[in-house]
Design a protein around this motif. Structure first.
Motif, mmCIF file in Angstrom:
data_model
loop_
_atom_site.group_PDB
_atom_site.id
_atom_site.type_symbol
_atom_site.label_atom_id
_atom_site.label_comp_id
_atom_site.label_asym_id
_atom_site.label_seq_id
_atom_site.Cartn_x
_atom_site.Cartn_y
_atom_site.Cartn_z
ATOM 1 N N THR A 99 0.834 -1.202 0.000
ATOM 2 C CA THR A 99 0.000 0.000 0.000
ATOM 3 C C THR A 99 0.867 1.249 0.000
ATOM 4 O OG1 THR A 99 -1.724 -1.213 1.200
ATOM 5 C CG2 THR A 99 -1.894 1.179 1.183
ATOM 6 N N TYR A 100 1.935 1.233 0.776
ATOM 7 C CA TYR A 100 2.840 2.387 0.806
ATOM 8 C C TYR A 100 3.432 2.628 -0.581
ATOM 9 C CZ TYR A 100 6.742 5.424 1.933
ATOM 10 O OH TYR A 100 7.624 6.472 1.943
ATOM 11 N N THR A 101 3.821 1.555 -1.252
ATOM 12 C CA THR A 101 4.365 1.676 -2.610
ATOM 13 C C THR A 101 3.318 2.266 -3.548
ATOM 14 O OG1 THR A 101 5.822 -0.214 -2.220
ATOM 15 C CG2 THR A 101 5.420 0.394 -4.519
ATOM 16 N N GLU A 102 2.071 1.804 -3.423
ATOM 17 C CA GLU A 102 0.989 2.345 -4.250
ATOM 18 C C GLU A 102 0.768 3.830 -3.960
ATOM 19 O OE1 GLU A 102 -2.362 -0.143 -3.408
ATOM 20 O OE2 GLU A 102 -1.517 -1.863 -4.467
ATOM 21 N N VAL A 103 0.823 4.198 -2.691
ATOM 22 C CA VAL A 103 0.642 5.605 -2.313
ATOM 23 C C VAL A 103 1.744 6.460 -2.923
ATOM 24 C CG1 VAL A 103 0.790 7.210 -0.346
ATOM 25 C CG2 VAL A 103 -0.684 5.211 -0.204
ATOM 26 N N ARG A 104 2.977 6.001 -2.821
ATOM 27 C CA ARG A 104 4.103 6.777 -3.378
ATOM 28 C C ARG A 104 3.981 6.905 -4.899
ATOM 29 N NH1 ARG A 104 6.206 10.213 -0.864
ATOM 30 N NH2 ARG A 104 8.082 10.059 -2.107
ATOM 31 N N THR A 105 3.606 5.827 -5.566
ATOM 32 C CA THR A 105 3.432 5.858 -7.022
ATOM 33 C C THR A 105 2.320 6.830 -7.393
ATOM 34 O OG1 THR A 105 4.183 3.570 -7.215
ATOM 35 C CG2 THR A 105 2.913 4.460 -9.066
ATOM 36 N N ASN A 106 1.211 6.746 -6.678
ATOM 37 C CA ASN A 106 0.083 7.632 -6.940
ATOM 38 C C ASN A 106 0.478 9.091 -6.701
ATOM 39 O OD1 ASN A 106 -2.840 7.847 -7.585
ATOM 40 N ND2 ASN A 106 -2.897 8.785 -5.554
ATOM 41 N N GLU A 107 1.251 9.341 -5.643
ATOM 42 C CA GLU A 107 1.713 10.707 -5.364
ATOM 43 C C GLU A 107 2.543 11.245 -6.523
ATOM 44 O OE1 GLU A 107 3.931 10.607 -1.722
ATOM 45 O OE2 GLU A 107 2.140 10.825 -0.481
ATOM 46 N N ASN A 108 3.413 10.399 -7.052
ATOM 47 C CA ASN A 108 4.251 10.824 -8.170
ATOM 48 C C ASN A 108 3.416 11.156 -9.405
ATOM 49 O OD1 ASN A 108 6.601 10.561 -6.680
ATOM 50 N ND2 ASN A 108 6.961 8.463 -7.333
ATOM 51 N N VAL A 109 2.435 10.311 -9.710
ATOM 52 C CA VAL A 109 1.561 10.559 -10.862
ATOM 53 C C VAL A 109 0.741 11.821 -10.632
ATOM 54 C CG1 VAL A 109 -0.393 9.643 -12.195
ATOM 55 C CG2 VAL A 109 1.490 8.129 -11.523
ATOM 56 N N LEU A 110 0.231 11.984 -9.412
ATOM 57 C CA LEU A 110 -0.556 13.180 -9.084
ATOM 58 C C LEU A 110 0.303 14.432 -9.202
ATOM 59 C CD1 LEU A 110 -3.145 14.522 -8.054
ATOM 60 C CD2 LEU A 110 -2.414 13.975 -5.719
ATOM 61 N N ASP A 111 1.507 14.398 -8.660
ATOM 62 C CA ASP A 111 2.409 15.557 -8.759
ATOM 63 C C ASP A 111 2.698 15.906 -10.214
ATOM 64 O OD1 ASP A 111 2.502 15.746 -6.012
ATOM 65 O OD2 ASP A 111 4.480 14.789 -5.821
ATOM 66 N N LYS A 112 2.937 14.889 -11.023
ATOM 67 C CA LYS A 112 3.213 15.121 -12.439
ATOM 68 C C LYS A 112 1.989 15.736 -13.125
ATOM 69 C CE LYS A 112 4.675 12.872 -16.690
ATOM 70 N NZ LYS A 112 4.947 11.617 -17.367
ATOM 71 N N SER A 113 0.813 15.222 -12.820
ATOM 72 C CA SER A 113 -0.417 15.757 -13.424
ATOM 73 C C SER A 113 -0.663 17.202 -12.992
ATOM 74 C CB SER A 113 -1.622 14.883 -13.033
ATOM 75 O OG SER A 113 -1.503 13.604 -13.601
ATOM 76 N N LEU A 114 -0.431 17.485 -11.720
ATOM 77 C CA LEU A 114 -0.601 18.860 -11.236
ATOM 78 C C LEU A 114 0.416 19.800 -11.892
ATOM 79 C CD1 LEU A 114 -1.254 18.185 -7.449
ATOM 80 C CD2 LEU A 114 -2.891 19.132 -9.099
ATOM 81 N N PHE A 115 1.645 19.323 -12.058
ATOM 82 C CA PHE A 115 2.671 20.124 -12.724
ATOM 83 C C PHE A 115 2.270 20.418 -14.167
ATOM 84 C CE2 PHE A 115 6.442 20.318 -15.430
ATOM 85 C CZ PHE A 115 7.075 21.423 -14.891
ATOM 86 N N GLU A 116 1.810 19.393 -14.866
ATOM 87 C CA GLU A 116 1.399 19.576 -16.264
ATOM 88 C C GLU A 116 0.204 20.530 -16.360
ATOM 89 O OE1 GLU A 116 0.737 15.585 -17.621
ATOM 90 O OE2 GLU A 116 2.888 15.163 -17.793
ATOM 91 N N LYS A 117 -0.728 20.411 -15.431
ATOM 92 C CA LYS A 117 -1.885 21.308 -15.431
ATOM 93 C C LYS A 117 -1.436 22.750 -15.211
ATOM 94 C CE LYS A 117 -6.301 22.235 -13.248
ATOM 95 N NZ LYS A 117 -7.066 22.126 -12.033
#
Length: 145
Positions: A99-117
């Motif tokens: 779950t921690y790995t999933e959270v970290r992966t999701n955080e990275n994708v979210l950060d990238k999406s927010l940056f692109e936005k």
């Protein structure tokens, strides 16, 4: 708009995964507390063995064998329970790691999406400002002729 929906979905997924982490951590806390209680009980039994097994009178000798047998059975039970708790803890630790790995992966994708936005919004704002500047320049050029 598609990016906004994706960000919203990622944020929702993040909250769910963080909730899962909290639940698993709470379960681990319960297991660790139970292990601590069993260890204290085992330590108490060891202490009782040290203090109560010294025969002071011949009349106490027959009771000693029963006491030693009862203590041994209880220690075996405690050891069995500790093994079960260790197995449960290992499973939860595995889930925690996943779950921690999933959270970290999701955080990275979210950060990238927010940056692109943000980058898209900045580009749109820059384009709008350039258009305003170009229109102003064109009016000035048209008015000074």
């Amino acid at each position: 708009m598609d990016r906004s929906r994706r960000i919203k979905a990622l944020k929702t997924l993040q909250r769910i995964k963080e909730h899962e982490l909290d639940e698993q951590a709470a379960k681990m806390g319960v297991i660790r507390a139970a292990q601590g209680n069993l260890q204290r009980e085992r330590d108490d039994l060891d202490h009782r063995l040290e203090t109560e097994t010294q025969i002071t009178t011949p009349e106490a000798a027959p009771f000693l064998a029963g006491f030693l047998h009862a203590v041994q059975r209880r220690r075996e039970f405690i050891d069995g329970e500790m093994v079960k708790l260790d197995e449960k803890a290992a499973l939860i630790e595995g889930r925690l790691f996943e779950t921690y790995t999933e959270v970290r992966t999701n955080e990275n994708v979210l950060d990238k999406s927010l940056f692109e936005k943000r980058r898209e919004e900045d580009l749109a704002e820059s384009s709008a400002l350039e258009e305003v500047a170009r229109n102003r320049y064109m009016r000035q050029m048209g008015g000074s002729s």
